[in-house]
Each structure stands twice: as C-alpha cells, then as structure tokens.
Write an enzyme that holds these catalytic residues in place. Structure first.
Site, PDB file in Angstrom:
ATOM      1  N   LEU A 121     -15.902  24.949  83.626  1.00 35.95           N
ATOM      2  CA  LEU A 121     -15.740  26.296  84.203  1.00 35.95           C
ATOM      3  C   LEU A 121     -15.797  27.380  83.132  1.00 35.95           C
ATOM      4  O   LEU A 121     -15.849  28.561  83.456  1.00 35.95           O
ATOM      5  CB  LEU A 121     -14.438  26.386  85.002  1.00 35.95           C
ATOM      6  CG  LEU A 121     -14.393  25.563  86.294  1.00 35.95           C
ATOM      7  CD1 LEU A 121     -13.065  25.754  87.019  1.00 35.95           C
ATOM      8  CD2 LEU A 121     -15.544  25.913  87.227  1.00 35.95           C
ATOM      9  N   ASN A 151     -13.348  21.817  77.086  1.00 32.05           N
ATOM     10  CA  ASN A 151     -14.079  22.457  75.969  1.00 32.05           C
ATOM     11  C   ASN A 151     -14.284  23.952  76.184  1.00 32.05           C
ATOM     12  O   ASN A 151     -15.387  24.472  76.193  1.00 32.05           O
ATOM     13  CB  ASN A 151     -15.407  21.741  75.676  1.00 32.05           C
ATOM     14  CG  ASN A 151     -16.376  21.729  76.845  1.00 32.05           C
ATOM     15  OD1 ASN A 151     -15.991  21.985  77.975  1.00 32.05           O
ATOM     16  ND2 ASN A 151     -17.640  21.436  76.567  1.00 32.05           N
ATOM     17  N   HIS A 176     -16.291  10.467  76.662  1.00 36.37           N
ATOM     18  CA  HIS A 176     -17.669  10.920  76.406  1.00 36.37           C
ATOM     19  C   HIS A 176     -18.209   9.967  75.351  1.00 36.37           C
ATOM     20  O   HIS A 176     -17.739   9.950  74.216  1.00 36.37           O
ATOM     21  CB  HIS A 176     -17.657  12.366  75.900  1.00 36.37           C
ATOM     22  CG  HIS A 176     -19.008  12.888  75.517  1.00 36.37           C
ATOM     23  ND1 HIS A 176     -19.687  13.812  76.279  1.00 36.37           N
ATOM     24  CD2 HIS A 176     -19.810  12.630  74.461  1.00 36.37           C
ATOM     25  CE1 HIS A 176     -20.859  14.086  75.706  1.00 36.37           C
ATOM     26  NE2 HIS A 176     -20.946  13.387  74.594  1.00 36.37           N
ATOM     27  N   HIS A 185     -20.310  10.393  82.708  1.00 36.28           N
ATOM     28  CA  HIS A 185     -21.780  10.483  82.790  1.00 36.28           C
ATOM     29  C   HIS A 185     -22.559   9.272  82.232  1.00 36.28           C
ATOM     30  O   HIS A 185     -23.282   9.379  81.245  1.00 36.28           O
ATOM     31  CB  HIS A 185     -22.315  11.780  82.160  1.00 36.28           C
ATOM     32  CG  HIS A 185     -21.649  12.242  80.893  1.00 36.28           C
ATOM     33  ND1 HIS A 185     -21.487  11.432  79.802  1.00 36.28           N
ATOM     34  CD2 HIS A 185     -21.127  13.445  80.548  1.00 36.28           C
ATOM     35  CE1 HIS A 185     -20.890  12.120  78.852  1.00 36.28           C
ATOM     36  NE2 HIS A 185     -20.653  13.343  79.275  1.00 36.28           N
ATOM     37  N   ASP A 197     -20.940  17.043  86.279  1.00 35.08           N
ATOM     38  CA  ASP A 197     -21.078  17.516  84.895  1.00 35.08           C
ATOM     39  C   ASP A 197     -21.712  18.917  84.885  1.00 35.08           C
ATOM     40  O   ASP A 197     -22.553  19.229  84.027  1.00 35.08           O
ATOM     41  CB  ASP A 197     -21.890  16.553  84.014  1.00 35.08           C
ATOM     42  CG  ASP A 197     -21.695  16.864  82.523  1.00 35.08           C
ATOM     43  OD1 ASP A 197     -20.879  17.759  82.207  1.00 35.08           O
ATOM     44  OD2 ASP A 197     -22.346  16.222  81.682  1.00 35.08           O
TER      45      ASP A 197
HETATM   46  O1  DOR Z   1     -24.999  18.447  78.537  1.00 29.43           O
HETATM   47  C1  DOR Z   1     -23.786  18.567  78.391  1.00 29.43           C
HETATM   48  N1  DOR Z   1     -23.207  19.771  78.378  1.00 29.43           N
HETATM   49  N2  DOR Z   1     -23.048  17.461  78.177  1.00 29.43           N
HETATM   50  C2  DOR Z   1     -21.740  17.546  77.839  1.00 29.43           C
HETATM   51  O2  DOR Z   1     -21.126  16.512  77.682  1.00 29.43           O
HETATM   52  C3  DOR Z   1     -21.092  18.858  77.634  1.00 29.43           C
HETATM   53  C4  DOR Z   1     -21.781  19.895  78.407  1.00 29.43           C
HETATM   54  C5  DOR Z   1     -21.384  21.293  78.041  1.00 29.43           C
HETATM   55  O3  DOR Z   1     -20.197  21.556  77.861  1.00 29.43           O
HETATM   56  O4  DOR Z   1     -22.266  22.166  78.009  1.00 29.43           O
END
Ligand code: DOR
Length: 431
Positions: free
Chosen positions: A63, A94, A179, A232, A305
């Site tokens: 988000l 993150n 991950h 994923h 994801d």
């Molecule tokens: O493609 C991705 N984008 N894989 C991830 O594990 C993180 C994510 C992101 O936060 O943009």
C-alpha cells in the site's frame, strides 16, 4: 439497515454449501441465506445471472503508505482493492519508515480507520529497516495487530538470523512470510535467466536463486517448528520442494500471484518494463507447474503482490525500472480467465484460493458465505468479457502488463461489513 441480494448463485469454496440463494444482510452481518426471501423495508439488489462470493482476501499487497504515497496510499489502495472484489487485504512492511515497530503499525491502522474502505491487516518486518541484521520488534507489533512478519522485497540472507526470526515469531504465533531469492545468485539480474535473457542481453536471475532459499527456509521451518508461508512461488523447483516439505509434515503454506500463472518470460522480450517483476516471470514449464500445483493444493492460495509504482519509475530503461505489477484490479479476472475458463479449477476452487483458505491460514474472519458471519461480499458477473484498461484503475499504479487483455469476471458489487463500497461496478457508497 437491510440489504437483500436476490436471485444470484452463491459460490462458496465447498460446492455443497453453494447454490442459487438469496442473501439477506442486516447491518454488518449475513442474517439469512435461503432459496426465496421476501421481506419488505429493505434495499433489494437483483443479481440474477451473477455470482455472489465471500469477499476476496489478499494476504500480500503493497500500500506504500507511509512514505511512498505518490505510488499508492491507504485511500487509493483500499479503493483499488474494493474494485477488485477484495474486502480484506494485508499490506507489506516495505514502507518508509519500514513497518518494524508499533508506531508504524498504529499509524497504518489509524489511517485505515480514517480513509480506508476495506479491512487492512498490517504485516510487520522480520528485520529492522529490512536490513537483514537485527530482528524487528515483533512482540509489540503483534499487540498492535500485525498478522505475520515478512521482509518481502528482500530476502533475509543471514541464515542464522532467519532461524532466530522463526523461533522468535513462533513465540508470538506469527507466520513468517518468506521472500525467497538468494541475492548472491540473483545479483543484479532483472529477468529470468534463460532464452529471453540471452536474446535480449538483459541480466538473468537463475531459478535456482528462488529454489535455494525456498529449500533453506523449509529446512529452517522443520528445525524450528515455525509456520512459514512462501511468498510468490514462481518456479517448478519451488513447487517440488514445497510438496516434499508438506509430505514430511513441515508447517508450510504458500502463495503464487496471478502473473505467474498468466504470463511467461516472453512478456519481457520487447523490454516491457510493466512485466518486470520480482521474482521474474519464468518459462512455460514453470507456468504449467504452478497451475498444476494450484489444482493439487500444493500451492494453497493466490495473492496479488500488488506492487504499484509511479510511471516515471517504469517508463525508463529496463535495467533502471522498478520491479512490480499493479494487481488488485486484475487478480480476480485473471483467475477466472486463466484458471476457471481454461478448466484448471471451477469457481469454488477459485473462492478457495482467493478467500476461504487465505482466511484460514492467517486466522482472519470471513472467507465463507454463511449466516451470522460478517457481511463481506463480492458479486461478480462471470460471463461478462471486457478489456483491462489501466487508465481506469483506481490504484495510482497503472503498471500492468495486462493492459488491453480480454478477460472475464467483472466485479459488480463489493460489500464490506454490510456497507456497499462498489455498486454496479463503480465506487460509491460510504466514505
Ligand atoms: O516485484 C516486486 N515488487 N516484488 C517484490 O517482492 C516487491 C515489490 C515491490 O515492493 O515493489
């Protein structure tokens, strides 16, 4: 307040609990399920020919709030979720600052209360600032309401720390979402290693990068007794390893995302940065293995994801582009089109993967349409075909490789706790 959904087909994960039924909502609960309900003084919504499902549950989305609100924020992300048929979503850690302590979790919850339109379950990080060096404050985050821990976007490369993380998380009854990508194998790769990396000259990420960490984390789960959830899953090798671990009784669950059963690495052949994602899109053999594993139950659930990015971070050279696909508004249609329409599973199977089992794994309410449960509902037109149009996404992230794709499965209504958030396919109602 009373709402009556009339004339629809109720699809639960269990076919024997499904059928043509009317559904009466009183306030925030499902009050009655019956063949023909006729009562006065209520709002009647005719859904003849449509399918009513338990609200979808996404245990893996980004988000971006706090810190990257220009990519997505709680207001836009939860509305995007509702448009996609999701009534509960779990957001990854993150952010900036990283969700590694109570204050950030409290902030997210407060913002959801003020601006959100679906239920949001935060996920805390495994390590402080996602640095992979020191464990985050899992206990206080659990008290504040997290449902799991994950450094998603990054792998915890220190195996000893990951072992300790599993022991520590288990104390708080928190699943560890892994991950899986060995950074020393992947290095600065940007696509799957193989034919496409060879012909494009783009740096490849071997499938072994994923398989190696999946193997490590499964073994650590066996050692610690922790519940690990592999995020994923993208390779046939991971599927094989997870199957073996499940057969041994290791506490593992896992998810894949719609792009891993809908696309192969061919999607990046023309340097389409919208198809740049981590882990990378793989080969046809992997796609077939993922579909088979969904069918066999080796892959428990589908998560989006959802990784929204600003166009400025995508409309650049492939090497420089951000990894990620905006997925909340396409996941259900991709499931219907690529899995149900193509005969991999029926709609009950899809409900199982996108609502019932996510609720069970992460101990969330919902996932089933039955009397005296929360009125979290989505009504879908499974037959209506339409083209995905990223310009119409409610999400700020327009980064999808599926733009223009013809799909089936259109969300008509999304109801969260008895409130209609989406009506006749458009946002409206409360907030
Ligand atoms: O493609 C991705 N984008 N894989 C991830 O594990 C993180 C994510 C992101 O936060 O943009």
């Amino acid at each position: 307040m009373k709402v009556l959904f009339k004339g629809g087909y109720v699809a639960n994960a269990r076919p024997d609990l499904s059928g043509k039924m009317d559904v009466l909502i009183v306030d925030d609960r499902i009050a009655q399920l019956a063949k023909d309900i006729n009562i006065s003084d209520c709002k009647v919504i005719n859904i003849e020919g449509k399918t009513l499902l338990p609200g979808l549950i996404d245990v893996h989305c980004h988000l971006r709030d706090p810190g990257y609100e220009y990519k997505e924020n709680i207001a836009t992300g939860t509305r995007s979720a509702a448009m996609g048929g999701f009534t509960t979503i779990a957001c990854m850690a993150n952010t900036q600052p990283v969700a590694d302590n109570r204050a950030v979790i409290d902030y997210i919850k407060k913002k959801v209360k003020a601006e959100g339109v679906v239920k949001v379950m935060p996920i805390g990080s495994i390590t402080k600032n996602l640095e992979g060096k020191e464990l985050s404050l899992m206990g206080e985050m659990k008290e504040a309401g997290i449902i799991a821990v994950s450094d998603d976007g990054k792998t915890v490369m220190d195996g000893h720390l990951m072992l300790k993380a599993m022991e520590y998380a288990s104390n708080f009854d928190l699943p560890v979402i892994c991950h899986c990508e060995d950074a020393s194998i992947a290095r600065d790769g940007v696509v799957n290693m193989g034919y496409i990396s060879t012909i494009t000259g783009l740096r490849g990420i071997s499938r072994v990068a994923e398989d190696a960490i999946v193997a490590r984390d499964l073994m650590l789960a066996g050692e610690t007794g922790a519940h690990v959830h592999i995020a994923h899953v993208s390779t046939a090798g991971s599927v094989e390893l997870i199957k073996t671990a499940k057969d041994k009784g290791i506490r593992v669950t896992c998810e894949t995302a719609p792009h891993y059963f809908s696309l192969t690495e061919k999607a990046v052949e023309n340097f389409d940065t919208f198809a740049k994602v981590n882990p990378p899109l793989r080969t046809e053999e992997d796609v077939q293995a993922i579909k088979q594993a969904l069918k066999d139950g080796i892959i428990d659930i589908i998560a989006t994801d959802h990784a929204p990015h600003h166009l400025d971070e995508k409309l650049v050279e492939f090497d420089l582009a951000a990894f990620g696909i905006s997925g909340l508004e396409t996941a259900l249609a991709l499931g219907v089109t690529e899995l149900v329409e193509s005969g991999v599973m029926d709609i009950h199977g899809l409900v199982d993967k996108m609502s019932y089992t996510p609720a069970r794994i992460f101990k969330l309410p919902g996932g089933i349409i039955q009397e005296d449960t929360p009125a979290d509902i989505v009504v879908v037109d499974l037959k209506k075909s339409y083209e995905i149009d990223a310009d119409k996404f409610v999400s700020l992230g327009k980064n999808t490789p599926f733009n223009g794709k013809k799909v089936k499965g259109k969300v008509e209504y999304t109801m969260v706790s008895g409130q209609l958030v989406v009506s006749r396919g458009v946002l409206g109602g409360n907030k």
